[in-house]
Design a protein around this motif. Sequence first.
Motif, mmCIF file in Angstrom:
data_model
loop_
_atom_site.group_PDB
_atom_site.id
_atom_site.type_symbol
_atom_site.label_atom_id
_atom_site.label_comp_id
_atom_site.label_asym_id
_atom_site.label_seq_id
_atom_site.Cartn_x
_atom_site.Cartn_y
_atom_site.Cartn_z
ATOM 1 N N THR B 26 0.694 -1.110 -0.081
ATOM 2 C CA THR B 26 -0.136 0.037 0.037
ATOM 3 C C THR B 26 0.800 1.349 -0.076
ATOM 4 N N GLU B 30 -2.082 6.142 -0.127
ATOM 5 C CA GLU B 30 -3.419 5.541 -0.065
ATOM 6 C C GLU B 30 -3.779 5.129 1.292
ATOM 7 N N GLU B 33 -7.412 5.989 2.987
ATOM 8 C CA GLU B 33 -8.491 5.197 2.693
ATOM 9 C C GLU B 33 -8.521 3.894 3.416
ATOM 10 N N ARG B 34 -7.460 3.448 3.969
ATOM 11 C CA ARG B 34 -7.563 2.398 4.650
ATOM 12 C C ARG B 34 -7.442 2.337 6.165
#
Lengths: 457, 457
Positions: B26, B30, B33-34
């Motif tokens: 990842t 990003e 969004e996690r």
Amino acid sequence: MIHPTTHPESPESPKSPGGAGGAERTLVAELAERIGRRVTVAGWVQTLRLQSTMQFVLVRDHTGVVQVTHRKGADELTALLEGLTTESAVRITGRVVANPVVKLGGLELLPESVELLNRAAGPLPIDEHSGPEPRLDWRFLDLRRRPAARLVFAVQSTFEQGMREYAYGAGCTELHTPKLMGTASESGAEVFRLDYFGGSAYLAQSPQFYKQMAIAGGIDRVFEIGPVFRAEPSYTSRHATEFTGVDVELGWIEDVEQVQRFEEEMIAHALALVAERHGEQIREQYGVEVRVPSTPFPRVTMEQAQQLLRGELGWDPEGAKVDLDPEGERALSAHILRETGHEFVFVTHYPASIRPFYHARPAGRPDLTLSFDLLWNGLEVTTGAQREHRYEVLVEQAAEKGMDTAPLTDYLNCFRFGCPPHGGFGMGLGRMLMALLGLGSLREAVFLFRGPNRLTP
Amino acid sequence: MIHPTTHPESPESPKSPGGAGGAERTLVAELAERIGRRVTVAGWVQTLRLQSTMQFVLVRDHTGVVQVTHRKGADELTALLEGLTTESAVRITGRVVANPVVKLGGLELLPESVELLNRAAGPLPIDEHSGPEPRLDWRFLDLRRRPAARLVFAVQSTFEQGMREYAYGAGCTELHTPKLMGTASESGAEVFRLDYFGGSAYLAQSPQFYKQMAIAGGIDRVFEIGPVFRAEPSYTSRHATEFTGVDVELGWIEDVEQVQRFEEEMIAHALALVAERHGEQIREQYGVEVRVPSTPFPRVTMEQAQQLLRGELGWDPEGAKVDLDPEGERALSAHILRETGHEFVFVTHYPASIRPFYHARPAGRPDLTLSFDLLWNGLEVTTGAQREHRYEVLVEQAAEKGMDTAPLTDYLNCFRFGCPPHGGFGMGLGRMLMALLGLGSLREAVFLFRGPNRLTP
């Protein structure tokens, strides 16, 4: 005074290079849509047939050939056409008419005015009977007169476009690495030396070290399409002293498989674009069907390849060869094609003895490398590998190869401060075109060939 | 044996280079969004804050920096984090949690496992106080640690992509011309000589002659982006011995205006793409607003430029200068910007005395050329011209310049057999980036700078 005049033509459609003053140029390929209309065509005189009552001039541009037909008279036009020579550059305005008798698309151009832009001297230095060397000497004339020869570059352009599309989509940054190096680092033997302000510089044999520096520099994935130089006195059909390399390097990989997957997908993507745009022309001009390969490509280890070649295919009966030679590559490729219908095959796990010191090796197998070659229709088109990213191991592998590490200092330094695992490959663009179009020599796959005996034109 | 295993991940989304074996990577960008999920991050240790009860590790990848937070204990993880060094390459798996106290995006990563991929030695050879030369010596480390320095190449990639998009759309074929030449033809003085199998070869100063050959060869329009070499002992902020040239040549043109129109539209197209993709980052990192220029660009003749500069702007009071110097270029550019709001200006109709022999001249004005330079924010970024395509005139112009035409034979031959009118330009890619980002030196605009005193790393 600093405000320019506005454009008389839209810059959004720059296909027709008609300028501000002249009539818009119509390409020969567009004439069929213009029957009954007045157009201006620009091109070269391919053939002159000056008969007693009729004058026929075949005019060629980069899209096709059109017949210009004029009935002789006492007019200026007759005299002008009479004075033309083959390969002169002309601009002709006239009316397009349908004529089913005419072989070239069933149409002809009835000229109203002819402008001789540049008169060609005669006789031409080459013709259709000329051998390969005179053709190379007069490369521009040979290209101009042979659509098949020019098609190579349209295909190359599209192939590159397809590869770039894939690489950009996969997060690559395009890079321009130096061709001038301070040391002959990668391998002293085949490097060109040049005078550099009283000292010496060397021409890069590949972007290998520099693209690895980019990975160490935090540019996640890189590619470059540019010239590479090899001072090899090789006179084969597939070697050159300068050629265009396609180089890719991927950071933070888990294994060499990832590099192979990248390459096969990139090639498949690019070939799909080539097939779509040029498939028909390639069939016409070369009798070759462009096949978009399925992925994954077949893979064999070097050990498997040698067993196969020696067992079924009768290669190297003495059992002396460590590497595949061109004959072995052709035999292996042909076998894979028969067995799987696939034109491509990855040969993997080359012995460490015939690979560079910077190729990574599998755990517990110091005799092998995590490397691959890609063969396409029997031709080696790529070498790739996972790179050794651990400084100590890399230095050890260089020492094992008996290399002097002093000229490698800048390169080796990249691995001292946390270089991540990475891998990549280098592809010969001309060889790809040879394999794709079935060309017999790299000379036909490049614009201006460079070899030990050829530095001109 | 020749059938590979199938891919565990889609080759269509190769952004995350997680391999067959490991967890998918990842990117730091990003993570937002996690939140709440388990991820694997791979990157470099930017900062270590190892306190008595807590361990904070800032990890950087090419998309950002994340804080890794671990409460010290008797566990293996604590020992591993304790042993890290700055710039080591690590792969960390853990859970993303929101934490408004954390400055880096209000989130942190709670590690479950840490893999030390490559330990960085210490101390690092450069830091934030290092001067420009040590930074160039350790270019990879400087790039890795400075997002602004890396942004240059993302922007360059996009800018090239935009230019190619325009050129392809306008019917151009991409070309790779030789960098090895048999003669030092264009101008002997600034050419590098190299050993070539017992003889000599020379490095191309530009693709000038070769791209003209392509036009004579019936390839309608061509472009090339590749290295050019100048053996100039120049030590300014805008010269290099090797740089990337963007070359375009258009066949069958009516006038030089057509070439300028092509260039301004190409630049505007490419800058629109840059503004869209990187406008915000460029503002953040360089404080520069990317302005997509309107077309047409302003145009002034050299005569007008000199009048203007001498009249209003106080340039060259002695009236001795035939060409614009950098000071004159800056003054002219600043004036145009004030008057028109435009960052670009074409200066046209340079005197024949300061232009190469192959520049075409207006009818009846043998003292002038149909040529132009393009200035951007005071920097000369392009030279272009219509070329003289008539053999006799070209030979005469070469003789007038006192040139030896013997080494020019192959070039001049292109004009004997119907070469059409054509023109083009050459642009320095690094200079475009300097002008775009406001960089003080070409050294910051290229990956690895090459100058008379610098051939490394």
